[in-house]
Design an enzyme around this catalytic site. Sequence first.
Site, PDB file in Angstrom:
ATOM      1  N   HIS A 117      83.976  98.094  75.265  1.00  0.00           N
ATOM      2  CA  HIS A 117      82.881  98.984  74.116  1.00  0.00           C
ATOM      3  C   HIS A 117      82.267  99.717  74.950  1.00  0.00           C
ATOM      4  O   HIS A 117      82.234 100.093  75.654  1.00  0.00           O
ATOM      5  CB  HIS A 117      81.945  97.152  74.537  1.00  0.00           C
ATOM      6  CG  HIS A 117      80.142  97.224  73.671  1.00  0.00           C
ATOM      7  ND1 HIS A 117      79.839  97.977  74.014  1.00  0.00           N
ATOM      8  CD2 HIS A 117      79.581  96.517  72.998  1.00  0.00           C
ATOM      9  CE1 HIS A 117      78.380  97.779  73.707  1.00  0.00           C
ATOM     10  NE2 HIS A 117      78.520  96.522  72.441  1.00  0.00           N
ATOM     11  N   ASP A 160      83.912  93.385  82.625  1.00  0.00           N
ATOM     12  CA  ASP A 160      82.383  93.931  81.450  1.00  0.00           C
ATOM     13  C   ASP A 160      82.830  92.045  80.830  1.00  0.00           C
ATOM     14  O   ASP A 160      84.208  91.966  80.060  1.00  0.00           O
ATOM     15  CB  ASP A 160      82.938  94.624  80.749  1.00  0.00           C
ATOM     16  CG  ASP A 160      81.461  94.798  79.048  1.00  0.00           C
ATOM     17  OD1 ASP A 160      81.108  93.271  78.758  1.00  0.00           O
ATOM     18  OD2 ASP A 160      82.112  94.709  78.409  1.00  0.00           O
ATOM     19  N   GLN A 185      81.318  89.053  76.664  1.00  0.00           N
ATOM     20  CA  GLN A 185      81.693  88.563  75.466  1.00  0.00           C
ATOM     21  C   GLN A 185      82.750  87.278  76.339  1.00  0.00           C
ATOM     22  O   GLN A 185      83.158  86.154  75.790  1.00  0.00           O
ATOM     23  CB  GLN A 185      82.514  89.136  74.751  1.00  0.00           C
ATOM     24  CG  GLN A 185      82.077  90.378  73.684  1.00  0.00           C
ATOM     25  CD  GLN A 185      81.207  89.799  72.827  1.00  0.00           C
ATOM     26  OE1 GLN A 185      80.761  88.455  72.783  1.00  0.00           O
ATOM     27  NE2 GLN A 185      80.305  90.548  72.725  1.00  0.00           N
ATOM     28  N   LYS A 242      74.244  87.326  75.283  1.00  0.00           N
ATOM     29  CA  LYS A 242      74.859  86.399  74.748  1.00  0.00           C
ATOM     30  C   LYS A 242      75.388  85.170  75.382  1.00  0.00           C
ATOM     31  O   LYS A 242      76.404  84.761  74.954  1.00  0.00           O
ATOM     32  CB  LYS A 242      75.864  87.791  74.802  1.00  0.00           C
ATOM     33  CG  LYS A 242      75.509  88.893  74.459  1.00  0.00           C
ATOM     34  CD  LYS A 242      76.635  89.804  74.295  1.00  0.00           C
ATOM     35  CE  LYS A 242      76.285  91.451  73.919  1.00  0.00           C
ATOM     36  NZ  LYS A 242      76.131  91.590  72.902  1.00  0.00           N
ATOM     37  N   CYS A 266      79.908  98.670  68.507  1.00  0.00           N
ATOM     38  CA  CYS A 266      79.660  99.681  69.518  1.00  0.00           C
ATOM     39  C   CYS A 266      81.298 100.474  69.865  1.00  0.00           C
ATOM     40  O   CYS A 266      81.755 100.031  71.090  1.00  0.00           O
ATOM     41  CB  CYS A 266      79.029  99.494  70.350  1.00  0.00           C
ATOM     42  SG  CYS A 266      77.496  99.465  69.942  1.00  0.00           S
TER      43      CYS A 266
END
Lengths: 152, 420
Positions: free
Chosen positions: B137, B214, B217, B240, B378
Amino acid sequence: MAADELRSLYQEIILEHNKNPRNFRTMEDSDVSVEGYNPLCGDHYTVYLKLEGDVVKDVSFKGSGCAISKASASVMSTMVKGRTKQEAEALFERFHDLVTGKPGQSASLDDLGSLAAFAGVSEFPARVKCASLAWHTLHGALENKQEAITTE
Amino acid sequence: MIAQSPFAQTPSKTIPLDVERLRRDFPILQTSVRGKPLVYLDNAATTQKPRVVIDALRRYYEAQNANIHRGVHYLSELGTKLYEDARLKAQDFIHAADWREIIFVRGTTEGINLVAATYGRSKLNEGDEVLISGMEHHSNIVPWQMVCGERKATLKVVPLNDNGELVLEEYDRMLSSRTKMVALAHVSNALGTVNPLKRMIAMAHAKGIPVLVDGAQALPHMKVDVQDLDCDFYAFSAHKMYGPTGIGVLYGKSALLQDMPPYQGGGDMIKSVTFEKTLFNDLPYKFEAGTPNIADGIAFGATLDYVQALDWTAVMHYERDLLDYATEQLSGIKSLRLIGTAREKAGVISFVLGTIHPHDIGTILDQEGIAVRTGHHCAQPVMIRYDVPATVRASFAFYNTKSEVDALVRGIGKVLEVFA
């Protein structure tokens, strides 16, 4: 309701121009070419102009994007060919009022020709930038802008 | 001794997820959009919130509001306790070794920026390299680009294969003595790929290189154990994973965090201040300058209670089944091309439909009450890699159903009708 609104956005004329865009070519001998893009959705076109004095002798565009942006660029190219810069700018202004839903537009749709097909865009705020991208780019080209035009 | 029910069986099979019951926890899922029941398939952008989270937010502002960490009055002490409890719950949820390793930030983006601006800026020198992947991202690209530019270091990118999986041989080759940091997505937001992190982290550690993950997700779809992964940093966002916006966590191993300079200066991050010298606070407060996002932090605590109580084996099983079903149904559409077909995927299906632009698809689906994301998500380098200007992304949560997948398939049918 939803189906009607959808129909008003994706009018036959728009779908047809999307499928068979007019003046969809690069112009090798253009006097001015300007790139326009919509960073949020990736619509990306180059508008080419050939000018004779104040008159748009020829106009074409190339690039990719959604149906609304492509059809709008196509219709624009058919509308401004042979017009003076001032006439083209005046058309842009009316088109902009139309897609942003400025009141008092419906009375004068008749003389807008194929541009009137974009009236439905005003119901879809997220798509106004798609419809006006080619026009903003044309505006940049008429002003002989060197840098790329973005809708942001 | 717990008495065994005569009906109890050995838990060889997962108890199926009661999705209808769970859906009732989310008020927005009972609403309509454009006269149609909402079909919310934009969960990778943000998830919906259960009532307990919304209630916690309202309760805070109606009955608990005060600034925290310094007041001696009742409300301040209550707020401090609730906010700090959320930290302990976050520690517990990702199985961090110490509560001081949980730093509250605005979200994943700020977490990554924090590490790039402190660890990155203090450790990177000319000629050094930061290794990221081709599926990141923008928030795991740009902070590194910025610090590399400043420190004259180089950003290196691990390539993807055609299915959307990282090429591990290349990754191994690119880990060098110049590499000072590896930063990787756990799950790709644009492709859904789940990266083999444990293995990749071990490979980096074998060469003494720290790894930032990261996790934005990943946490909505799976249980994560940061000690088991052995990652050095792990960043994620509450919104999220069914929580409020504006709050997230940066987990970091305490030895690394201790060693890092502060991120921002201000109140709360200090022990003492004179005009000559400031003594910084201990972890985690060293990295938390200013009045924090108290309300969302407390509501995040309620979120963590909610997700902690879920049967994660059942959730993962259910989501796997739903994703398989959606993949199968969408693959049946002739002009549809899936972007991202990794063996290990979670939550996301990206696709293009013939020459029809994703924006047009998004608008038509919206008229059917179906929310999907269209665009570059993104992740512009991912779009370039697969030579598409944009994709349509349907992203799932445990509250989505097969009948919502069917609605999506019908919606795509309408798109094909309009553009016939």
